[in-house]
Scaffold this motif. Structure first.
Motif, PDB file in Angstrom:
ATOM      1  N   ARG A 136      -6.811  18.127 -20.970  1.00 49.12           N
ATOM      2  CA  ARG A 136      -7.240  18.073 -22.093  1.00 49.12           C
ATOM      3  C   ARG A 136      -8.865  19.705 -22.094  1.00 49.12           C
ATOM      4  N   TYR A 137      -8.647  20.339 -23.165  1.00 51.13           N
ATOM      5  CA  TYR A 137      -9.969  20.899 -22.959  1.00 51.13           C
ATOM      6  C   TYR A 137     -10.360  21.663 -22.110  1.00 51.13           C
ATOM      7  N   GLN A 138      -9.507  22.322 -21.116  1.00 51.71           N
ATOM      8  CA  GLN A 138     -10.465  22.845 -20.034  1.00 51.71           C
ATOM      9  C   GLN A 138     -10.285  24.490 -20.360  1.00 51.71           C
ATOM     10  N   ASP A 139      -9.102  25.129 -21.541  1.00 55.27           N
ATOM     11  CA  ASP A 139      -9.532  26.530 -21.762  1.00 55.27           C
ATOM     12  C   ASP A 139     -10.618  26.747 -22.667  1.00 55.27           C
ATOM     13  N   PRO A 140     -11.607  25.970 -23.179  1.00 49.97           N
ATOM     14  CA  PRO A 140     -12.434  26.729 -24.054  1.00 49.97           C
ATOM     15  C   PRO A 140     -13.524  27.007 -22.817  1.00 49.97           C
ATOM     16  N   PRO A 141     -13.748  26.224 -22.007  1.00 51.66           N
ATOM     17  CA  PRO A 141     -15.127  26.626 -21.230  1.00 51.66           C
ATOM     18  C   PRO A 141     -14.234  27.696 -19.830  1.00 51.66           C
ATOM     19  N   PHE A 142     -12.999  27.887 -20.067  1.00 53.68           N
ATOM     20  CA  PHE A 142     -12.870  28.842 -19.176  1.00 53.68           C
ATOM     21  C   PHE A 142     -13.190  30.137 -19.539  1.00 53.68           C
ATOM     22  N   MET A 143     -12.509  30.171 -21.084  1.00 53.91           N
ATOM     23  CA  MET A 143     -13.253  31.818 -22.206  1.00 53.91           C
ATOM     24  C   MET A 143     -13.818  32.477 -21.988  1.00 53.91           C
ATOM     25  N   VAL A 144     -15.049  31.132 -22.206  1.00 56.78           N
ATOM     26  CA  VAL A 144     -16.632  31.408 -22.398  1.00 56.78           C
ATOM     27  C   VAL A 144     -17.278  31.117 -21.059  1.00 56.78           C
TER      28      VAL A 144
END
Length: 429
Positions: free
Chosen positions: A179-187
Motif C-alpha cells: 500500500r501507499y506506493q502511489d504518492p512516492p511515485f507521483m512526487v
C-alpha cells in the motif's frame, strides 16, 4: 505511433471492470494501447478482459500469478510502447471520452513531461468534484503550467499522463509496497519533471466508499505504508517543500492515525524503527513555514498505545463484577470497543443497545436492542457508552432518564484509541 499507453492492473474487479474498460476504449485518442495485466484474479475479470479484446485490437492482455499492484504497474511500464503512460485502476473510469486526447495535446502544446487535470470521487453513485482544505490540490481552477514546488501535492496520480522516456530513463518505477506506493511515485516523477501542465477539466473519477481502503491489521501492510510516509518526508526535507511536509504530518495525525497506533501495538521491531525514523525526519522548521497545527514532538509516541491498552484492559477487567454488560451505541466506536474487549479480555458482552432501531440486527454476533427492550437489566447490568464525545451528554440523559445508574463513559482519549483500534496484538508478524 502510439501516443498513450494505458496501464491497468486487474485483480478481482469483475463488478466494475466493464465500466472502466468502456471509458478507456471509448477515448477519442486513436493512437493508444491498453495494457491490461490480470494479477491472479479468481473472479471473472480475465473473462471480461478477453471479451473486450475480441472487439478491440489495441488491448494487450497479460495473465500472471498474483505479484501485487506495484510490480504489476512496473511490468506495464517496461512493456509500454507509447510516448506517454496513463495509469488506470480497474474500478475507476474516465468521466469523458476526450480525456486522453486533451491531456496528450496539452502536454505536447506546452512541452511538458507531465500533464493532468482535476479529480473527482464517486461515492455511493454520487460524484464529488469540489474539495477543500488539505485535498484542495485535487482541483485546478485554470489551465496553466505549474512548477511542482508551487504545487506540493501527492494524491491521485492517475489524473496525469507521464512521458515514458522520462520514466524509463530515470527509473521512476513504483516502490514495491503493498500500500501507499502511489504518492512516492507521483512526487518522484513530479520532482524529476520539475513542472507540469494542469487543466481544470476533470480527467479521472476515483470510486470509493465501497471498500475498506486502509486495513492496518497486517504488519506487512503497516510497514509498507510507513515506508511510503518516510519516502515523502525525506523528499520534502531534501527539496525544502513545507506544504508537502505538512500534508504528510496531517495524514499521520488523521487519515493514517490507525496505521501508527496498530503498528505500535504489533510489537514489531521493524515497525518501531520506522516510526522512530519518521519522528526523526519530521521538520519543525518546515511545519512552522507551512503554518501547520502539528508542530509538537514526538509526533507519534510509540509507547503511548501500549500504556493506553494496558490501562483499558485493567479498567475493563473490573467490570466483571457486573453480571451483564451492554454496549450503548452500535456505530463504529461501539463495534471497535466490542472487538477490543473480545481480543484483549475474556469478558462477555450481552449485546448492543440503542435509543431506537429500524429493524432487528445482529452485529458481530451480538443482538441489537432498543433501550426499552432490556428493562429487565436496568438494575443489574453495566452500560458502556460508546459514542463520539459530542453525543455523550445526550446518551447519559437518556440512560439516566430510564433510571439506569450503572454506566461508564469512555473519555476522549479512550474514544480516540478505539477509533483507530483494529485488533493488532503482539503476535502479529
Amino acid at each position: 505511433m502510439i501516443k498513450v499507453s494505458i496501464i491497468i492492473p486487474v485483480f478481482n474487479m469483475a463488478n466494475y471492470l466493464a465500466e472502466c474498460l468502456d471509458s478507456v476504449t471509448g477515448q477519442t485518442l486513436a493512437e493508444k494501447e491498453i495494457i491490461c495485466i490480470n494479477d491472479g484474479s479468481t473472479d471473472d475479470s480475465l473473462l471480461i478482459l478477453k471479451q473486450y479484446q475480441q472487439n478491440h485490437d489495441n488491448i494487450v492482455i497479460i495473465d500472471q500469478e498474483n505479484i501485487g499492484v506495484a510490480k504489476t504497474r512496473n511490468k506495464g511500464i517496461k512493456i509500454a510502447k507509447g510516448e506517454f503512460a496513463a495509469f488506470m485502476d480497474p474500478d475507476d473510469y474516465y468521466p469523458e471520452n476526450d480525456i486522453l486526447e486533451c491531456l496528450y495535446n496539452s502536454a505536447k502544446e506546452n512541452n511538458v513531461c507531465i500533464c493532468g487535470g482535476s479529480g473527482a470521487f464517486l461515492v455511493n453513485n454520487v460524484v464529488k468534484e469540489d474539495f477543500e482544505n488539505i485535498i484542495r490540490g485535487l482541483t485546478f481552477k485554470q489551465n496553466q503550467k505549474i512548477e511542482y514546488k508551487d504545487y506540493q501535492f501527492q494524491y491521485l496520480y492517475t489524473r496525469f499522463i507521464y512521458q515514458l522516456k522520462m520514466i524509463k530513463t530515470n527509473a521512476l518505477y513504483f516502490p514495491l509496497y503493498i500500500r501507499y506506493q502511489d504518492p512516492p511515485f507521483m512526487v518522484k516523477a513530479m520532482l524529476c519533471a520539475g513542472e507540469f501542465y494542469g487543466i481544470s477539466k476533470i480527467t479521472y473519477c476515483y470510486r470509493t466508499g465501497y471498500k475498506n481502503s486502509f486495513s492496518f491489521v497486517r504488519a506487512d501492510i503497516i510497514k509498507d505504508v510507513l515506508k511510503g510516509f518516510l519516502d515523502l518526508l525525506v523528499m520534502s526535507n531534501d527539496e525544502k517543500m513545507p506544504r508537502l511536509h505538512a500534508h504528510v504530518v496531517h495524514d499521520i495525525h488523521n487519515d493514517y492515525s490507525g496505521c501508527f497506533l496498530n503498528g505500535a501495538l504489533t510489537g514489531n521491531e521493524d515497525i518501531k524503527s520506522l516510526i522512530t525514523n519518521i519522528n526523526d525526519k519530521i521538520s519543525k522548521e518546515l511545519l512552522r513555514e507551512a503554518n501547520s497545527p502539528y508542530q509538537s514532538s514526538p509526533y507519534f509516541d510509540y509507547d503511548k498505545p501500549h500504556k493506553l491498552r494496558e490501562n483499558l484492559v485493567a479498567k475493563i477487567v473490573e467490570f466483571k463484577k457486573y453480571p451483564h454488560i451492554f454496549i450503548y451505541g452500535a456505530g463504529f466506536i461501539g463495534k471497535s470497543i466490542t472487538k477490543f474487549i473480545s481480543i484483549e479480555t475474556d469478558i462477555k458482552i450481552n449485546g448492543f443497545v440503542v435509543t431506537t432501531k429500524s429493524n432487528d440486527e445482529v452485529i458481530r454476533g451480538l443482538s441489537l436492542k432498543e433501550i426499552a427492550e432490556v428493562s429487565d437489566f436496568y438494575d443489574s447490568a453495566l452500560f458502556l457508552i460508546s459514542v463520539m464525545p459530542e453525543l455523550k451528554n445526550e446518551i447519559v440523559q437518556i440512560i439516566t432518564g430510564h433510571g439506569i445508574m450503572n454506566y461508564y463513559v469512555f473519555d476522549n482519549q479512550e474514544i480516540e484509541f478505539f477509533r483507530d483500534y483494529q485488533g493488532c496484538g503482539t503476535n502479529v508478524q
